[in-house]
Write a protein that holds these residues in place. Structure first.
Motif, PDB file in Angstrom:
ATOM      1  N   GLU A 114     -52.867  90.901  31.034  1.00 25.81           N
ATOM      2  CA  GLU A 114     -53.259  89.599  30.478  1.00 25.81           C
ATOM      3  C   GLU A 114     -52.101  88.600  30.426  1.00 25.81           C
ATOM      4  O   GLU A 114     -51.050  88.886  29.854  1.00 25.81           O
TER       5      GLU A 114
ATOM      6  N   LYS B  36     -50.851  85.853  28.574  1.00 21.29           N
ATOM      7  CA  LYS B  36     -51.145  85.508  27.176  1.00 21.29           C
ATOM      8  C   LYS B  36     -49.969  84.703  26.607  1.00 21.29           C
ATOM      9  O   LYS B  36     -49.033  85.283  26.049  1.00 21.29           O
TER      10      LYS B  36
ATOM     11  N   SER C 285     -50.715  83.756  20.671  1.00 15.19           N
ATOM     12  CA  SER C 285     -51.942  84.179  19.987  1.00 15.19           C
ATOM     13  C   SER C 285     -51.680  84.066  18.489  1.00 15.19           C
ATOM     14  O   SER C 285     -50.530  83.888  18.073  1.00 15.19           O
ATOM     15  N   PRO C 286     -52.715  84.191  17.688  1.00 18.49           N
ATOM     16  CA  PRO C 286     -52.481  84.130  16.238  1.00 18.49           C
ATOM     17  C   PRO C 286     -51.552  85.234  15.737  1.00 18.49           C
ATOM     18  O   PRO C 286     -50.977  85.104  14.661  1.00 18.49           O
ATOM     19  N   THR C 287     -51.386  86.314  16.494  1.00 19.98           N
ATOM     20  CA  THR C 287     -50.500  87.384  16.041  1.00 19.98           C
ATOM     21  C   THR C 287     -49.190  87.428  16.838  1.00 19.98           C
ATOM     22  O   THR C 287     -48.461  88.410  16.789  1.00 19.98           O
TER      23      THR C 287
ATOM     24  N   PHE D  85     -54.248  80.046  21.783  1.00 19.02           N
ATOM     25  CA  PHE D  85     -53.683  81.002  22.747  1.00 19.02           C
ATOM     26  C   PHE D  85     -52.839  80.312  23.832  1.00 19.02           C
ATOM     27  O   PHE D  85     -52.294  80.987  24.706  1.00 19.02           O
TER      28      PHE D  85
ATOM     29  N   LYS E 150     -60.610  84.751  29.799  1.00 17.66           N
ATOM     30  CA  LYS E 150     -60.597  85.212  28.410  1.00 17.66           C
ATOM     31  C   LYS E 150     -60.731  83.992  27.510  1.00 17.66           C
ATOM     32  O   LYS E 150     -59.852  83.148  27.444  1.00 17.66           O
TER      33      LYS E 150
ATOM     34  N   ARG F 193     -58.773  95.696  18.329  1.00 20.59           N
ATOM     35  CA  ARG F 193     -58.364  94.725  17.291  1.00 20.59           C
ATOM     36  C   ARG F 193     -59.592  94.313  16.494  1.00 20.59           C
ATOM     37  O   ARG F 193     -60.567  93.815  17.056  1.00 20.59           O
TER      38      ARG F 193
ATOM     39  N   LEU G 244     -61.439  91.865  14.535  1.00 15.99           N
ATOM     40  CA  LEU G 244     -61.305  90.408  14.419  1.00 15.99           C
ATOM     41  C   LEU G 244     -61.538  89.923  12.991  1.00 15.99           C
ATOM     42  O   LEU G 244     -61.297  88.759  12.686  1.00 15.99           O
TER      43      LEU G 244
ATOM     44  N   LEU H 119     -57.680  91.343  11.994  1.00 21.06           N
ATOM     45  CA  LEU H 119     -56.652  91.279  13.042  1.00 21.06           C
ATOM     46  C   LEU H 119     -55.786  92.531  13.101  1.00 21.06           C
ATOM     47  O   LEU H 119     -54.704  92.517  13.679  1.00 21.06           O
TER      48      LEU H 119
ATOM     49  N   SER I 171     -56.755  95.873  23.771  1.00 24.40           N
ATOM     50  CA  SER I 171     -55.835  95.552  22.676  1.00 24.40           C
ATOM     51  C   SER I 171     -55.095  96.778  22.129  1.00 24.40           C
ATOM     52  O   SER I 171     -55.661  97.877  22.006  1.00 24.40           O
ATOM     53  N   GLY I 172     -53.843  96.541  21.796  1.00 21.02           N
ATOM     54  CA  GLY I 172     -53.063  97.531  21.065  1.00 21.02           C
ATOM     55  C   GLY I 172     -52.488  98.641  21.909  1.00 21.02           C
ATOM     56  O   GLY I 172     -51.865  99.558  21.365  1.00 21.02           O
TER      57      GLY I 172
ATOM     58  N   LEU J 253     -57.160  96.992  29.052  1.00 20.62           N
ATOM     59  CA  LEU J 253     -56.812  95.566  29.049  1.00 20.62           C
ATOM     60  C   LEU J 253     -55.598  95.397  28.147  1.00 20.62           C
ATOM     61  O   LEU J 253     -55.664  95.695  26.952  1.00 20.62           O
ATOM     62  N   VAL J 254     -54.495  94.958  28.743  1.00 16.57           N
ATOM     63  CA  VAL J 254     -53.224  94.934  28.007  1.00 16.57           C
ATOM     64  C   VAL J 254     -52.572  93.552  28.106  1.00 16.57           C
ATOM     65  O   VAL J 254     -52.382  93.030  29.207  1.00 16.57           O
ATOM     66  N   GLY J 255     -52.246  92.993  26.957  1.00 15.75           N
ATOM     67  CA  GLY J 255     -51.557  91.709  26.925  1.00 15.75           C
ATOM     68  C   GLY J 255     -50.137  91.833  26.423  1.00 15.75           C
ATOM     69  O   GLY J 255     -49.175  91.834  27.188  1.00 15.75           O
ATOM     70  N   SER J 256     -49.993  91.989  25.104  1.00 11.02           N
ATOM     71  CA  SER J 256     -48.681  91.898  24.452  1.00 11.02           C
ATOM     72  C   SER J 256     -47.631  92.827  25.062  1.00 11.02           C
ATOM     73  O   SER J 256     -46.486  92.415  25.282  1.00 11.02           O
TER      74      SER J 256
HETATM   75  O1  LIG Z   1     -54.230  88.768  20.168  1.00 11.23           O
HETATM   76  C1  LIG Z   1     -54.511  88.198  19.097  1.00 11.23           C
HETATM   77  O2  LIG Z   1     -53.664  87.906  18.233  1.00 11.23           O
HETATM   78  C2  LIG Z   1     -55.927  87.811  18.783  1.00 11.23           C
HETATM   79  C3  LIG Z   1     -56.221  87.232  17.558  1.00 11.23           C
HETATM   80  C4  LIG Z   1     -57.507  86.834  17.266  1.00 11.23           C
HETATM   81  C5  LIG Z   1     -58.519  87.028  18.185  1.00 11.23           C
HETATM   82  C6  LIG Z   1     -58.236  87.611  19.407  1.00 11.23           C
HETATM   83  C7  LIG Z   1     -56.958  87.997  19.714  1.00 11.23           C
HETATM   84  N1  LIG Z   1     -56.649  88.568  20.927  1.00 11.23           N
HETATM   85  C8  LIG Z   1     -57.499  88.499  22.057  1.00 11.23           C
HETATM   86  C9  LIG Z   1     -57.448  89.646  22.915  1.00 11.23           C
HETATM   87  O3  LIG Z   1     -58.486  90.029  23.355  1.00 11.23           O
HETATM   88  C10 LIG Z   1     -56.150  90.276  23.324  1.00 11.23           C
HETATM   89  O4  LIG Z   1     -55.344  89.261  23.811  1.00 11.23           O
HETATM   90  C11 LIG Z   1     -56.285  91.343  24.390  1.00 11.23           C
HETATM   91  O5  LIG Z   1     -57.223  92.294  24.059  1.00 11.23           O
HETATM   92  C12 LIG Z   1     -54.931  92.000  24.620  1.00 11.23           C
HETATM   93  O6  LIG Z   1     -54.465  92.578  23.427  1.00 11.23           O
HETATM   94  P1  LIG Z   1     -52.969  93.084  23.261  1.00 11.23           P
HETATM   95  O7  LIG Z   1     -52.687  94.022  24.393  1.00 11.23           O
HETATM   96  O8  LIG Z   1     -52.924  93.767  21.939  1.00 11.23           O
HETATM   97  O9  LIG Z   1     -52.104  91.879  23.340  1.00 11.23           O
END
Ligand SMILES: O=C(O)c1ccccc1NCC(=O)[C@H](O)[C@H](O)COP(=O)(O)O
Length: 280
Positions: A53, A55, A58-60, A93, A114, A182, A184, A187, A211-212, A231-234
């Protein structure tokens, strides 16, 4: 969605701005790159299918990453990502439809849009190979939105967080489902979410853990629990360091993403982060 349920303030704000956001103009018609074929190709090649992703924030996330999204995307594909996810949500985002357009033109893997889509017209903002629909936010609108997306040629990733949402997604006709680790409402991220929900999915559904996932051990854990893809972002963006911000939101006045030489290490790190997960 049950309006009375408790959502994190950031998520309430995301939904408020999503409700206000308009749709595109002309109806979109997509000739999509197949997501399941991309996953199968990765598997055949001995790679874990990873949707990486782009990215910016994000809020976190503290701060906004200013690295060039196209170079990030290319680094992810170079690192073995089977597909990409690009945030198009601007306010929380730091994404945009234009970013997705540029990324999709630069790579040949499927690209997921997304965003927090609530109305049919919002499907017509930009072409993508896959769109995300979030069961929790769409309620009874999930099935008509899924149909409207497919009529335009999109493949659809339906996101769920509970077994009840999974059942609703399947009833609506979903065949690609992402279980979001995650919550929602709070969070908080908990990989047990996928482990709890995945056993209830039929074998013919393509199942993503979202996520995570922050390490190769997490990747293996999700695969053992039945994830066809991750699916990996952070964790992948970890090397594209954010610039601090003071207000907890993406700045409306931020400058254009940089694509200068100083970021070379960031792209190399993103490539290595991706490689580490696909080879977990
Ligand atoms: O990532 C956030 O902080 C977030 C906060 C509120 C609603 C959605 C949020 N994330 C969206 C996502 O779907 C993630 O970016 C995605 O699943 C990747 O997650 P991660 O690998 O933990 O960054």
């Amino acid at each position: 969605m049950n309006e009375s349920e408790q959502l994190a303030p950031a998520v309430r704000s995301i939904l408020e701005t999503a409700r206000e956001r308009g749709g595109g103009g002309e109806r979109v018609s997509v000739d999509p790159r197949s997501l399941t074929d991309a996953f199968a190709a990765a598997e055949a090649d001995g790679r874990i299918p990873v949707v990486a992703e782009v990215k910016p924030t994000s809020p976190t996330t503290e701060g906004t990453r200013r690295a060039d999204p196209v170079r990030l995307a290319e680094a992810m594909v170079d690192g073995g990502a089977a597909a990409l996810s690009v945030l198009t949500e601007p306010e929380h985002f730091g994404g945009s439809p234009e970013t997705l357009r540029r990324v999709r033109a630069a790579v040949d893997v499927p690209v997921l849009r997304k965003d927090f889509l609530l109305r049919e017209a919002q499907l017509d903002t930009v072409e993508a190979d896959v769109v995300l629909l979030i069961a929790r936010f769409l309620g009874d609108d999930l099935e008509p939105m899924l149909e409207a997306a497919r009529e335009r040629g999109f493949q659809v990733l339906v996101e769920v967080h509970t077994v009840e949402e999974l059942e609703r997604a399947l009833d609506a006709g979903a065949d690609v489902v992402g279980v979001n680790n995650r919550d929602l409402a709070k969070l908080e991220v908990d990989l047990e979410t996928f482990e709890r929900v995945a056993p209830h999915a039929p074998d013919d559904v393509t199942l993503l853990a979202e996520s995570g996932v922050s390490s190769p051990a997490d990747a293996r854990r999700m695969r053992e629990a039945g994830a066809d893809a991750l699916l990996v972002g952070s964790a992948i963006m970890a090397g594209a360091e954010p610039e601090p911000r003071s207000d907890g939101r993406a700045s409306d006045e931020r400058s254009e993403p940089r694509a200068d030489e100083d970021d070379t290490d960031a792209y190399e790190t993103v490539r290595e982060n991706t490689r580490e997960l696909v080879n977990a």
